[in-house]
Design a protein around this motif. Structure first.
Motif, PDB file in Angstrom:
ATOM      1  N   ALA A 337      12.852 -35.851  -1.226  1.00  0.00           N
ATOM      2  CA  ALA A 337      13.162 -34.362  -1.233  1.00  0.00           C
ATOM      3  C   ALA A 337      14.152 -34.439   0.182  1.00  0.00           C
ATOM      4  N   PRO A 341      19.042 -36.193   0.076  1.00  0.00           N
ATOM      5  CA  PRO A 341      20.169 -35.603   0.539  1.00  0.00           C
ATOM      6  C   PRO A 341      20.571 -35.818   1.789  1.00  0.00           C
ATOM      7  N   ARG A 402      19.211 -23.026  -9.267  1.00  0.00           N
ATOM      8  CA  ARG A 402      19.321 -24.364  -9.074  1.00  0.00           C
ATOM      9  C   ARG A 402      20.514 -24.684  -8.453  1.00  0.00           C
ATOM     10  N   LEU A 403      20.299 -26.067  -7.784  1.00  0.00           N
ATOM     11  CA  LEU A 403      21.063 -26.462  -6.748  1.00  0.00           C
ATOM     12  C   LEU A 403      21.855 -27.983  -7.197  1.00  0.00           C
ATOM     13  N   TYR A 404      21.061 -28.653  -7.943  1.00  0.00           N
ATOM     14  CA  TYR A 404      21.422 -29.816  -8.530  1.00  0.00           C
ATOM     15  C   TYR A 404      22.547 -30.268  -9.105  1.00  0.00           C
ATOM     16  N   GLN A 407      25.535 -29.745  -6.879  1.00  0.00           N
ATOM     17  CA  GLN A 407      25.739 -30.820  -6.007  1.00  0.00           C
ATOM     18  C   GLN A 407      26.440 -31.919  -6.465  1.00  0.00           C
ATOM     19  N   SER A 454      18.445 -27.371  -0.288  1.00  0.00           N
ATOM     20  CA  SER A 454      17.609 -28.155  -0.877  1.00  0.00           C
ATOM     21  C   SER A 454      16.582 -28.771   0.116  1.00  0.00           C
ATOM     22  N   SER A 458      12.342 -27.477   0.109  1.00  0.00           N
ATOM     23  CA  SER A 458      11.317 -28.312  -0.287  1.00  0.00           C
ATOM     24  C   SER A 458      10.246 -28.449   0.925  1.00  0.00           C
ATOM     25  N   ASN A 564      15.610 -32.042  -7.858  1.00  0.00           N
ATOM     26  CA  ASN A 564      16.190 -30.657  -8.623  1.00  0.00           C
ATOM     27  C   ASN A 564      15.142 -29.701  -8.521  1.00  0.00           C
ATOM     28  N   GLU A 578       9.414 -28.805  -8.480  1.00  0.00           N
ATOM     29  CA  GLU A 578      10.374 -29.687  -9.101  1.00  0.00           C
ATOM     30  C   GLU A 578      10.775 -29.496 -10.567  1.00  0.00           C
TER      31      GLU A 578
END
Length: 579
Positions: A337, A341, A402-404, A407, A454, A458, A564, A578
């Motif tokens: 995590a 990144p 959501r972020l993935y 990105q 992110s 996490s 994710n 997750e």
């Protein structure tokens, strides 16, 4: 035994609603000041390097600043955790103002680089402290919006900064353009400092009045200025007599011990080993082109061997077995995590530094851009980054949780943006280059802030500051590597290309290489000598952009494996689910 909240969270809990509003308003005002500073500083730096007869060392200044920025992240994070947000902010303001003043008064490029290092220590320390403050006060779902809102001034001031830059440069020069922020920055943060001072005072009063074992266990004997024995007798119910107070020499010893403890907690040894190893590897990349024997010179090989074979392994061993509080804890590095990144942000900023290091010089020399036009193109990245980040990306993240997807999309857009810059390498249309910068800015809005969020969501609050500081470290290291790569390519490719142009004399080659902005004043576009220089610049620029495209592609490849997380609506300590 319950665990105390972290110091930043305790401070936020002490602030009233009105104080929070004042604090956030001060953050936004400082965001405007820092935005104008960041928008104009690269252009001032380009002019400063040329006026100091050291334009070829432009990326050396960038590397020094990036290394200083790398120090700022973990150090500010440790100050936030151990000394509190107020301590981190005060240190940041002092260094920021000092750096602006040193750069504005620099007599040569070495002093200018020193001022840039002080500036980066302060500015990046303030950015980390701001991230920790906002993360401690917001829920994961609105955190991206809260982190990007202070940057809205990048969009508001983006294109007006071109007129401001041109006017200041024409009337007062680059020294005044850099020096004025020594007053504007501290003044904008004064309300925030007052609010945090009041909140910190109430926090200390609550700790002093608390009688539970949870609080007592956190306090060390003698924390209030008494000796350990006296503090112990006070805990037993006896009063501390005046005669039992510490003598002056004991206060000095205690202060030195606290300073040593702070250095240990900030992992000063680890930071020193890491940054020395990075400098030992990167500086030869910049200086190899200046050595007659190139890479075979002992002056180039020795730092490389020292950095790769000695300092870097020593850093790894120290972090594993010697550090009291590692700047890169083993469990953090092993965490997917955080690690992924961090790698993506380092690669992304390396690609950005490669394509941006000599963009202003290229616009001035190869395309004949004016100061205002150059600044307008240069700020397009920041304007697009801000508009898409605040208006669109934060809203989409808040709606989807959501972020993935954003990105990965941003990394792909970044590759496309650099590809567009490559396609336009022979174009003289500034508007098209501005469009390519807007595409790159859009990529930045989809990548940079979502990567930070992110990591923040996490990890629990007690690891938050360390994680943010370590992420900022990788951010700065990526910029340093990118700047060094750009400088190595530019120095190694431009000088031979200039020397091969029969229209240019040796004096022309020296002037174009060290003082290009002064040289073009007497050589108009279309003249034989200027045309020869433009051809040399375009060939070098193609190599620079090709390297940036390769690094951006690697960032996209690593980004496919990013975590994710699903963002919750409430503030949490245990981390996201997750997906």
């Amino acid at each position: 035994m319950d665990r105390l909240p972290s110091k930043p969270v305790r401070l936020v809990q002490q602030l009233s609603p009105n104080e929070r509003k004042v604090a956030f308003a001060s953050i936004c005002i400082f965001g405007a000041v820092l935005s104008l500073d960041r928008l104009t500083a690269p252009s001032y730096q380009t002019v400063a390097a040329s006026s100091l007869d050291s334009h070829s060392l432009l990326t050396l200044v960038a590397v020094v600043r990036s290394i200083a920025a790398a120090v700022a992240g973990p150090t500010s994070a440790q100050l936030c955790e151990m000394g509190g947000l107020l301590c981190a902010y005060v240190a940041g303001v002092v260094l920021y103002a000092a750096g602006c003043l040193v750069m504005a008064s620099a007599p040569d490029i070495a002093v200018f680089a020193l001022g840039g290092a002080l500036y980066e220590l302060g500015a990046n320390g303030l950015i980390v402290a701001q991230s920790v403050l906002i993360a401690s006060a917001t829920s994961p779902r609105i955190r991206l919006f809260s982190q990007t809102l202070p940057q809205l001034s990048f969009a508001v001031l983006g294109y007006p900064s071109a007129s401001i830059y041109a006017a200041v440069l024409k009337r007062w020069g680059w020294r005044s353009g850099l020096g004025m922020f020594a007053a504007l920055g501290p003044a904008s943060l004064l309300p925030l400092l007052v609010v945090m001072f009041n909140g910190s005072r109430r926090t200390v009063e609550d700790l002093n009045s608390a009688a539970s074992p949870t609080f007592d266990a956190r306090l060390r004997p003698g924390w209030n200025g008494t000796s350990g024995d006296a503090a112990a007798r006070k805990d037993e119910g006896g009063a501390v007599k005046p005669g039992e107070q510490r003598r002056p020499i004991e206060h000095i010893v205690a202060l030195l011990r606290r300073l040593w403890t702070l250095l240990q907690l900030a992992d000063a040894v680890g930071l020193f080993l890491l940054l020395c190893s990075v400098a030992a590897v990167l500086l030869p990349l910049l200086l190899a082109a200046r050595e007659p024997s190139g890479w075979s010179s002992p002056h180039i090989l020795l730092p490389l061997v020292l950095g790769l074979a000695i300092l870097l392994p020593a850093f790894a061993l120290w972090e594993r077995w010697g550090a009291v509080r590692p700047v890169l804890p083993v469990d953090l590095v092993r965490s997917r995590a955080w690690l992924l990144p961090a790698l993506v942000t380092a690669l992304f900023w390396a690609a950005h530094a490669i394509q941006g290091s000599y963009l202003a010089t290229y616009l001035y020399v190869a395309l004949g851009a004016s100061a205002r036009a150059q600044q307008s193109v240069a700020v397009t990245y920041s304007v697009a980054d801000c508009l898409f980040g605040v208006v669109l990306v934060s809203a989409l993240v808040r709606a989807t949780g959501r972020l993935y997807p954003f990105q990965v999309l941003g990394l792909a857009v970044g590759v496309a943006g650099i590809g567009l810059m490559l396609a336009l390498r022979t174009s003289s249309d500034l508007a098209r280059i501005a469009v390519a910068q807007a595409v790159l800015g859009t990529a930045g809005s989809l990548v940079v802030a979502p990567l930070q969020v992110s990591v923040q969501v996490s990890l629990d609050e007690h690891r938050l500051a360390t994680a943010v500081g370590a992420l900022n470290l990788f951010n700065a290291l990526g910029s340093a590597v990118g700047s060094a790569a750009a400088g190595s390519i530019w120095s190694g490719a431009l000088l031979p290309r200039l020397s091969s142009q029969v229209e240019l004399t040796s004096d022309d080659v020296r002037s174009v290489y060290s003082e290009p902005l002064a040289w073009i004043q007497s050589h108009a576009l279309g003249s034989a000598k200027r045309t020869a220089v433009v051809l040399a610049y375009r060939g070098t620029w193609t190599l620079v952009l090709s390297a940036a495209a390769g690094v951006a592609g690697l960032a996209l490849l690593v980004g496919l494996f990013l975590p994710n997380p699903i963002l919750d609506k409430e503030r949490q300590d245990s981390g996201p689910v997750e997906g």
